[in-house]
Design a protein around this motif. Sequence first.
Motif: not given
Length: 344
Positions: A133, A135, A148, A165, A167-169, A182-184, A218
């Motif tokens: 995704d 990352v 990234n 991860f 749901n990006k968490i 989170d994935n940022t 979340y």
Amino acid sequence: MKILLTFALVAIMSVGSLFAQSSAQVGTYIDGVAVIKKNGKYGIIDLNRRELTPTIYNSIAPFVDGIAKVQKNGYFGCINVMGVEVIAPIYDSIWAFGNGIAKVKKNGQFGLINRNGKEVVGTIYDVISDFDDGVAKVYKRGRVGLINMAGMELASCIYTYIYDFVNKIAPVYKDGRFGFIDNTGNTLAPNIYSKVAPFNSEGLAFVEREGRYGFVNYSGQEVVPCVYNQVSTFVNGISRVCRNSSYGFVNLMGQEFVPTIYDEVSEFSGGVASVEVAGRYGVIDIQGRTIVTPSYGTAAEALAAVGHVIGVKEDMRGNNANTSRRRVSSASSSKKNIVQRANN
């Protein structure tokens, strides 16, 4: 005599050239070029057998999207279909390109390059995982972070572990405590928990802090605060909780819709649950209302009494309705009498 010698020399050279070409191995043409092997080395030629790359490589991999990996003197680089060396053979390993970038290894360290050979990320990491995704996890001196595809370090290499991860968490572990990011790379919940569990289908994750239990959402908020000695998994949006040896229930919003005042409670079944107070059992409904007062010796007796209580209540409602109808009928008769007397 001189002319004959010159002719003989040209003939010998031509024969030698034909012999050299016949001794070369030519691969299958793809996109107008083919790999040629000569004297144990590889190069590429075009459809006219013109040499685009001299036979100087130890190996040439098949072309993929116009680029082929080459090996020279034990190091890897890349050439394009024109024979141009777009990436110099300076790397210990080059992985396949994906989304315009490839992982490379040099002097035991990993980095990223683009198709033009520019290092998107210098070879500074001990390990770079595959991208998921957009990352990838990166490791440096035993710690892990995130980057990234542009090479930006989203999370510094400060964590002992970053879990997968969902749901990006993802849960993260650092200094003996768990948190969530989170994935940022943004911190959603700080590393303050001694235990965490994956998020459930309701979007909540079990957490433990200082020996007390709760749930986070979340966003990293403690929807169910860590004040309970016990919490159960959510069933139909309800969790059985215990605080200071007293039991109750919370919903998905963390609301204690049944206060923790009971010595014991069962799980809800059929919209009701048994409750215990001082050794006596009663029954509550899904709204937390008491429908059988705790006065029975066993939970089974209390649950068996539910039908009787409901029947009595229905009878009472029926009697009340009949009484109301009789009152309405009586009132109507009185009204008729009054009207008749008025007419007379």
